[in-house]
Write an enzyme that holds these catalytic residues in place. Sequence first.
Site, PDB file in Angstrom:
ATOM      1  N   HIS A   1      10.485  39.944 -13.879  1.00 14.18           N
ATOM      2  CA  HIS A   1      11.343  38.904 -13.314  1.00 14.18           C
ATOM      3  C   HIS A   1      10.604  38.112 -12.229  1.00 14.18           C
ATOM      4  O   HIS A   1      10.736  36.888 -12.153  1.00 14.18           O
ATOM      5  CB  HIS A   1      12.633  39.512 -12.771  1.00 14.18           C
TER       6      HIS A   1
ATOM      7  N   HIS B   1      18.111  39.229 -12.394  1.00 11.92           N
ATOM      8  CA  HIS B   1      16.945  38.766 -13.148  1.00 11.92           C
ATOM      9  C   HIS B   1      16.324  37.488 -12.599  1.00 11.92           C
ATOM     10  O   HIS B   1      15.116  37.302 -12.732  1.00 11.92           O
ATOM     11  CB  HIS B   1      17.321  38.527 -14.609  1.00 11.92           C
TER      12      HIS B   1
ATOM     13  N   THR C   1      33.301  21.077 -14.170  1.00 16.96           N
ATOM     14  CA  THR C   1      32.713  22.021 -15.123  1.00 16.96           C
ATOM     15  C   THR C   1      31.617  22.873 -14.510  1.00 16.96           C
ATOM     16  O   THR C   1      31.235  23.887 -15.084  1.00 16.96           O
ATOM     17  CB  THR C   1      32.084  21.277 -16.318  1.00 16.96           C
TER      18      THR C   1
ATOM     19  N   ASP D   1      32.989  18.627  -5.351  1.00 16.63           N
ATOM     20  CA  ASP D   1      33.435  17.242  -5.502  1.00 16.63           C
ATOM     21  C   ASP D   1      34.951  17.234  -5.660  1.00 16.63           C
ATOM     22  O   ASP D   1      35.612  18.264  -5.485  1.00 16.63           O
ATOM     23  CB  ASP D   1      32.693  16.544  -6.651  1.00 16.63           C
TER      24      ASP D   1
ATOM     25  N   CYS E   1      32.373  21.882  -9.193  1.00 11.78           N
ATOM     26  CA  CYS E   1      32.873  20.595  -9.686  1.00 11.78           C
ATOM     27  C   CYS E   1      33.802  20.902 -10.847  1.00 11.78           C
ATOM     28  O   CYS E   1      34.246  22.045 -10.992  1.00 11.78           O
ATOM     29  CB  CYS E   1      31.737  19.637 -10.063  1.00 11.78           C
TER      30      CYS E   1
END
Length: 152
Positions: free
Chosen positions: A134, A98, A67, A8, A65
């Site tokens: 996993h 994992h 964060t 973004d 973005c």
Amino acid sequence: MKIAIGADHAGYRLKDVIVPFLEKEGHEVVDMGCHCADSVDYPDYSVPVCDAVVRGEAERGILICGTGIGMSIAANKTAGIRCALVHDLFSAKATREHNDTNVLAMGERVIGPGVAEEIVKIWLDTPFSGGERHIGRINKVKAIEAQAAEAR
């Protein structure tokens, strides 16, 4: 590897660093925008990247973005996507080993370009461990997706 990437307005500058880095590393990149600081909505860029990964048009996706939080939330709404928000090298490796993540989210306002490049390299170069525990956990996540789809 073919990689779809989207950002973004708060992440496009870091995307513009990561795209040439990926190309230098020998990857084919599909840049799905955005390309400017004009305010846009992160789901409008997350969805096309995730759709490309789910359809097999890209092997992996990268979302950026401010964060990384919004992008990771939006990405994980797409069935078949396992997106991890990563800002450190250990998590970049662990999420591949994992969780077999197929989409990486990062925050431009959280990390700098050098760390971002290292994260991307580790994330792309680390294979899934294939460990039984996993695989079992990933299958439980897939079952949650299937239950949600049936409820609709």
